[in-house]
Design a protein around this motif. Structure first.
Motif, PDB file in Angstrom:
ATOM      1  N   VAL A   1      -6.612   1.924  -7.319  1.00 54.85           N
ATOM      2  CA  VAL A   1      -6.626   3.357  -7.010  1.00 54.85           C
ATOM      3  C   VAL A   1      -7.724   3.597  -5.980  1.00 54.85           C
ATOM      4  N   ALA A   2      -7.296   3.833  -4.738  1.00 53.19           N
ATOM      5  CA  ALA A   2      -8.242   4.066  -3.635  1.00 53.19           C
ATOM      6  C   ALA A   2      -7.814   5.342  -2.916  1.00 53.19           C
ATOM      7  N   GLY A   3      -7.662   6.395  -3.693  1.00 52.71           N
ATOM      8  CA  GLY A   3      -7.139   7.656  -3.152  1.00 52.71           C
ATOM      9  C   GLY A   3      -8.219   8.617  -2.685  1.00 52.71           C
TER      10      GLY A   3
ATOM     11  N   VAL B   1       0.879  -1.177   0.000  1.00 55.91           N
ATOM     12  CA  VAL B   1       0.000   0.000   0.000  1.00 55.91           C
ATOM     13  C   VAL B   1       0.915   1.225   0.000  1.00 55.91           C
ATOM     14  N   VAL B   2       0.599   2.235  -0.793  1.00 56.13           N
ATOM     15  CA  VAL B   2       1.309   3.513  -0.670  1.00 56.13           C
ATOM     16  C   VAL B   2       0.305   4.599  -0.306  1.00 56.13           C
ATOM     17  N   ASP B   3       0.762   5.516   0.524  1.00 56.52           N
ATOM     18  CA  ASP B   3      -0.069   6.661   0.899  1.00 56.52           C
ATOM     19  C   ASP B   3       0.890   7.812   1.195  1.00 56.52           C
TER      20      ASP B   3
ATOM     21  N   ARG C   1     -12.995  19.732  17.139  1.00 55.02           N
ATOM     22  CA  ARG C   1     -13.593  19.958  15.821  1.00 55.02           C
ATOM     23  C   ARG C   1     -12.718  19.339  14.730  1.00 55.02           C
ATOM     24  N   TRP C   2     -13.357  18.918  13.668  1.00 56.13           N
ATOM     25  CA  TRP C   2     -12.646  18.158  12.614  1.00 56.13           C
ATOM     26  C   TRP C   2     -13.340  18.358  11.274  1.00 56.13           C
ATOM     27  N   SER C   3     -12.592  18.218  10.193  1.00 56.73           N
ATOM     28  CA  SER C   3     -13.226  18.181   8.870  1.00 56.73           C
ATOM     29  C   SER C   3     -12.540  17.147   7.990  1.00 56.73           C
TER      30      SER C   3
ATOM     31  N   HIS D   1     -16.840   7.120  -2.770  1.00 54.36           N
ATOM     32  CA  HIS D   1     -17.912   6.569  -1.936  1.00 54.36           C
ATOM     33  C   HIS D   1     -18.719   7.620  -1.182  1.00 54.36           C
ATOM     34  N   GLY D   2     -18.345   8.893  -1.327  1.00 56.11           N
ATOM     35  CA  GLY D   2     -19.160   9.974  -0.769  1.00 56.11           C
ATOM     36  C   GLY D   2     -19.466   9.799   0.706  1.00 56.11           C
ATOM     37  N   HIS D   3     -20.755   9.758   1.024  1.00 50.28           N
ATOM     38  CA  HIS D   3     -21.205   9.664   2.418  1.00 50.28           C
ATOM     39  C   HIS D   3     -21.093   8.250   2.973  1.00 50.28           C
ATOM     40  N   LEU D   4     -20.748   7.276   2.129  1.00 51.57           N
ATOM     41  CA  LEU D   4     -20.891   5.871   2.549  1.00 51.57           C
ATOM     42  C   LEU D   4     -19.599   5.058   2.457  1.00 51.57           C
ATOM     43  N   GLY D   5     -18.464   5.738   2.551  1.00 48.20           N
ATOM     44  CA  GLY D   5     -17.189   5.030   2.370  1.00 48.20           C
ATOM     45  C   GLY D   5     -16.887   4.032   3.470  1.00 48.20           C
ATOM     46  N   LEU D   6     -17.238   4.372   4.697  1.00 49.83           N
ATOM     47  CA  LEU D   6     -17.033   3.406   5.782  1.00 49.83           C
ATOM     48  C   LEU D   6     -17.977   2.221   5.567  1.00 49.83           C
ATOM     49  N   THR D   7     -19.249   2.532   5.335  1.00 54.25           N
ATOM     50  CA  THR D   7     -20.253   1.484   5.138  1.00 54.25           C
ATOM     51  C   THR D   7     -19.815   0.484   4.069  1.00 54.25           C
TER      52      THR D   7
ATOM     53  N   LYS E   1       5.182   5.203   2.899  1.00 49.62           N
ATOM     54  CA  LYS E   1       4.874   6.633   2.771  1.00 49.62           C
ATOM     55  C   LYS E   1       5.412   7.117   1.432  1.00 49.62           C
ATOM     56  N   ALA E   2       4.537   7.423   0.513  1.00 53.61           N
ATOM     57  CA  ALA E   2       4.959   7.862  -0.819  1.00 53.61           C
ATOM     58  C   ALA E   2       3.788   8.555  -1.498  1.00 53.61           C
ATOM     59  N   ASP E   3       4.115   9.626  -2.217  1.00 49.03           N
ATOM     60  CA  ASP E   3       3.084  10.407  -2.909  1.00 49.03           C
ATOM     61  C   ASP E   3       3.082  10.007  -4.384  1.00 49.03           C
TER      62      ASP E   3
HETATM   63  C1  LIG Z   1     -18.108  14.470   8.312  1.00 51.05           C
HETATM   64  C2  LIG Z   1     -18.138  13.125   7.616  1.00 51.05           C
HETATM   65  C3  LIG Z   1     -18.956  12.125   8.113  1.00 51.05           C
HETATM   66  C4  LIG Z   1     -19.019  10.887   7.477  1.00 51.05           C
HETATM   67  N1  LIG Z   1     -19.789   9.901   8.010  1.00 51.05           N
HETATM   68  C5  LIG Z   1     -19.833   8.676   7.430  1.00 51.05           C
HETATM   69  C6  LIG Z   1     -20.600   7.620   7.983  1.00 51.05           C
HETATM   70  O1  LIG Z   1     -21.234   7.780   9.031  1.00 51.05           O
HETATM   71  N2  LIG Z   1     -20.628   6.426   7.353  1.00 51.05           N
HETATM   72  C7  LIG Z   1     -19.942   6.205   6.187  1.00 51.05           C
HETATM   73  O2  LIG Z   1     -20.027   5.108   5.632  1.00 51.05           O
HETATM   74  N3  LIG Z   1     -19.165   7.176   5.648  1.00 51.05           N
HETATM   75  C8  LIG Z   1     -19.103   8.402   6.241  1.00 51.05           C
HETATM   76  N4  LIG Z   1     -18.351   9.395   5.681  1.00 51.05           N
HETATM   77  C9  LIG Z   1     -17.669   9.143   4.426  1.00 51.05           C
HETATM   78  C10 LIG Z   1     -16.398   8.354   4.600  1.00 51.05           C
HETATM   79  O3  LIG Z   1     -15.627   8.880   5.658  1.00 51.05           O
HETATM   80  C11 LIG Z   1     -15.592   8.378   3.296  1.00 51.05           C
HETATM   81  O4  LIG Z   1     -16.394   8.004   2.207  1.00 51.05           O
HETATM   82  C12 LIG Z   1     -14.402   7.423   3.389  1.00 51.05           C
HETATM   83  O5  LIG Z   1     -13.621   7.698   4.516  1.00 51.05           O
HETATM   84  C13 LIG Z   1     -13.550   7.471   2.144  1.00 51.05           C
HETATM   85  O6  LIG Z   1     -12.491   6.592   2.345  1.00 51.05           O
HETATM   86  P1  LIG Z   1     -11.300   6.469   1.326  1.00 51.05           P
HETATM   87  O7  LIG Z   1     -10.431   5.383   1.797  1.00 51.05           O
HETATM   88  O8  LIG Z   1     -11.864   6.408  -0.063  1.00 51.05           O
HETATM   89  O9  LIG Z   1     -10.586   7.898   1.392  1.00 51.05           O
HETATM   90  P2  LIG Z   1      -9.583   8.583   2.492  1.00 51.05           P
HETATM   91  O10 LIG Z   1      -9.895   8.195   3.874  1.00 51.05           O
HETATM   92  O11 LIG Z   1      -9.617  10.044   2.153  1.00 51.05           O
HETATM   93  O12 LIG Z   1      -8.213   7.966   2.114  1.00 51.05           O
HETATM   94  C14 LIG Z   1      -7.587   8.221   0.887  1.00 51.05           C
HETATM   95  C15 LIG Z   1      -6.108   8.163   1.112  1.00 51.05           C
HETATM   96  O13 LIG Z   1      -5.461   8.182  -0.158  1.00 51.05           O
HETATM   97  C16 LIG Z   1      -4.279   8.928  -0.030  1.00 51.05           C
HETATM   98  N5  LIG Z   1      -3.925   9.406  -1.365  1.00 51.05           N
HETATM   99  C17 LIG Z   1      -4.711  10.025  -2.252  1.00 51.05           C
HETATM  100  N6  LIG Z   1      -4.051  10.280  -3.389  1.00 51.05           N
HETATM  101  C18 LIG Z   1      -2.800   9.819  -3.209  1.00 51.05           C
HETATM  102  C19 LIG Z   1      -1.633   9.817  -4.007  1.00 51.05           C
HETATM  103  N7  LIG Z   1      -1.632  10.345  -5.242  1.00 51.05           N
HETATM  104  N8  LIG Z   1      -0.495   9.259  -3.502  1.00 51.05           N
HETATM  105  C20 LIG Z   1      -0.480   8.747  -2.251  1.00 51.05           C
HETATM  106  N9  LIG Z   1      -1.554   8.724  -1.443  1.00 51.05           N
HETATM  107  C21 LIG Z   1      -2.702   9.259  -1.919  1.00 51.05           C
HETATM  108  C22 LIG Z   1      -4.644  10.054   0.927  1.00 51.05           C
HETATM  109  O14 LIG Z   1      -3.480  10.557   1.565  1.00 51.05           O
HETATM  110  C23 LIG Z   1      -5.574   9.341   1.905  1.00 51.05           C
HETATM  111  O15 LIG Z   1      -4.867   8.865   3.033  1.00 51.05           O
HETATM  112  C24 LIG Z   1     -18.256  10.651   6.308  1.00 51.05           C
HETATM  113  C25 LIG Z   1     -17.404  11.654   5.832  1.00 51.05           C
HETATM  114  C26 LIG Z   1     -17.325  12.871   6.476  1.00 51.05           C
HETATM  115  C27 LIG Z   1     -16.399  13.916   5.956  1.00 51.05           C
END
Ligand SMILES: Cc1cc2nc3c(=O)[nH]c(=O)nc-3n(C[C@H](O)[C@H](O)[C@H](O)COP(=O)(O)OP(=O)(O)OC[C@H]3O[C@@H](n4cnc5c(N)ncnc54)[C@H](O)[C@@H]3O)c2cc1C
Length: 418
Positions: A251-253, A31-33, A348-350, A378-384, A220-222
């Motif tokens: 691609v899970a970025g 995995v790279v991140d 607080r967090w975003s 995955h928008g609002h449902l990425g954890l799900t 750790k790599a970009d």
């Molecule tokens: C306030 C809030 C509340 C939410 N509540 C819920 C909920 O209740 N239930 C639910 O199911 N979902 C919820 N979600 C949505 C959910 O959090 C996301 O859909 C999910 O976390 C996306 O996961 P991910 O692995 O795709 O992305 P991320 O967690 O963003 O991970 C992507 C990773 O890819 C890395 N990356 C990207 N591009 C590169 C690159 N070029 N090179 C190296 N690394 C790279 C980034 O550094 C990052 O670490 C919520 C989101 C928010 C903001």
């Protein structure tokens, strides 16, 4: 070892679940991140295994209500004016996704993923000793006005058509369910199939550690460029000039995946939909389950790390600075529903939700490079949906038929999008 190698870009919950699925099928997996241990969307989300959420963000009437949300200082929607021109193609698709036939199609697709989500999560969590993370049961959607409840009639019926169980409660019944709710609550819907986790960050950390322990390096790599190798497989260039090669690339970025897809010639409409929350260690109220506030579009989750109150949809691009003051809009509203709520010590967090205009993730091969599998948006449902997404990823990587119809999730749907 199956003799083949896989590289996953992204150590969020989606990438980690994909790495788990591949390693379990004996791929030599890495995995790279760019910041494996840093903050990411997957750490601070609301923790909902929101399997009953099969309605897309764009619904009949959404485009008409959006201007009112934008004008309401306590409203859930923000668009940075400077970002508006870039947002137009996405918004155009978003509006089209809200037509009734489209909504029905999208709901069926989301329901197919969501139905398999919790069993898939249980399997993953059991491997890493994290089964106790699925702790909470059911969600209660509470309304401050009967009008608000009636406005969601179409959405409620849509969900029921897609096998979502719902029981409607009066305000008093809702207060019996959740004694912390105040007199403002007039009507509520109970969704028994919903689940939530103890702490999404603990799941990400546990998966990360567990994968490293079983020999999956998390580097750790970009990743700055991805390309097909002439000899087959994929090459990924990273910021320090190093290169990674693999037979299959995932691609899970998250919200950053658009640029990588573009390198491979795939157009995708993907926006950051920034969400905000506050986590209160000692909130003064006890919730027995996750509470949804549909009128204000926010939720409150009794996590193991405190009560997390969050929501908001901010469209401003990936580079815009966060505005943590947004948190006040829904903590103010939450206090009206939960009169005993104390907010002292709130953290607080975003985070950037990876948002497609049709609320469907992108899962499946690149158009031009079948050895690249997308898993983002995955928008609002990425954890799900992370664990079930990983099942599809593993099937695509191995060239097997996926466990459910993947057509709605194909990147093909953005072909020709500007
Ligand atoms: C306030 C809030 C509340 C939410 N509540 C819920 C909920 O209740 N239930 C639910 O199911 N979902 C919820 N979600 C949505 C959910 O959090 C996301 O859909 C999910 O976390 C996306 O996961 P991910 O692995 O795709 O992305 P991320 O967690 O963003 O991970 C992507 C990773 O890819 C890395 N990356 C990207 N591009 C590169 C690159 N070029 N090179 C190296 N690394 C790279 C980034 O550094 C990052 O670490 C919520 C989101 C928010 C903001």
């Amino acid at each position: 070892v199956n003799g083949r190698s896989a590289l996953v870009i992204g150590a969020g919950v989606v990438g980690l679940c994909a790495a788990h699925a591949l390693a379990s099928e004996n791929w030599t997996t890495r995995v790279v991140d760019r910041d494996p241990e840093g903050d990411k969307t997957s750490l601070g989300n609301a923790g909902g295994l929101a399997v009953t959420e099969v309605a897309p963000a764009s619904m009949p009437g959404t485009m008409w209500r959006a201007p009112f949300w934008l004008l309401d200082p306590l409203g859930p929607l923000f668009v940075r004016p400077r970002h508006m021109p870039r947002l137009v193609p996405w918004l155009w698709r978003f509006a089209r996704a809200g037509r009734r036939a489209e909504v029905e199609r999208i709901a069926a697709a989301l329901a197919s993923l969501n139905a398999a989500s919790i069993p898939a999560w249980r399997d993953v969590l059991a491997v890493y000793g994290l089964s106790a993370q699925i702790a909470g049961e059911g969600a209660l959607a509470v309304y401050g006005a009967e009008k608000g409840w009636r406005r969601d009639e179409f959405e409620r019926a849509l969900k029921q058509r897609h096998n979502v169980e719902v029981a409607t409660l009066s305000g008093d019944e809702a207060r019996e369910f959740e004694p912390a709710l105040g007199p403002l609550v007039k009507q509520a819907d109970y969704f028994p199939q919903w689940r939530y986790v103890g702490d999404p960050a603990a799941i990400v950390r546990g998966l990360r550690q567990g994968l490293v322990n079983r020999g999956v390096p998390i580097v750790k790599a970009d990743a700055t460029r991805v390309a097909r190798r002439e000899t087959g497989g994929v090459r990924v260039e990273v910021a320090n000039g190093q290169q990674f090669e693999a037979d299959v690339l995932v691609v899970a970025g998250g919200a950053w995946s658009g640029a990588l897809a573009q390198d491979l010639g795939d157009r995708v409409l993907l926006e950051s939909e920034r969400g905000y929350n506050a986590t209160v260690p000692d909130p003064g109220v006890m919730l027995r389950r996750q509470i949804i506030f549909p009128e204000g579009k926010f939720v409150a989750t009794p996590l193991s790390v405190g009560l997390r109150i969050g929501g908001a949809a901010e469209f401003g691009g990936l580079e815009a600075p966060e505005n943590l003051a947004r948190v006040e809009s829904f903590t103010t509203l939450a206090r009206r529903f939960l009169p005993g709520l104390r907010l002292e010590g709130a953290r607080r967090w975003s985070g950037h939700r990876p948002a497609t205009p049709d609320s469907l993730p992108v899962i499946g091969p690149s158009r031009g490079a079948p050895e690249v599998v997308y898993a983002f948006g995955h928008g609002h449902l990425g954890l799900t949906q992370a664990a079930v997404t990983a099942r599809l990823v593993a099937a695509f990587a191995a060239g097997r038929a996926p466990p459910l119809d993947p057509t709605p999730f194909s990147i093909e749907r953005f072909r020709g999008a500007r």
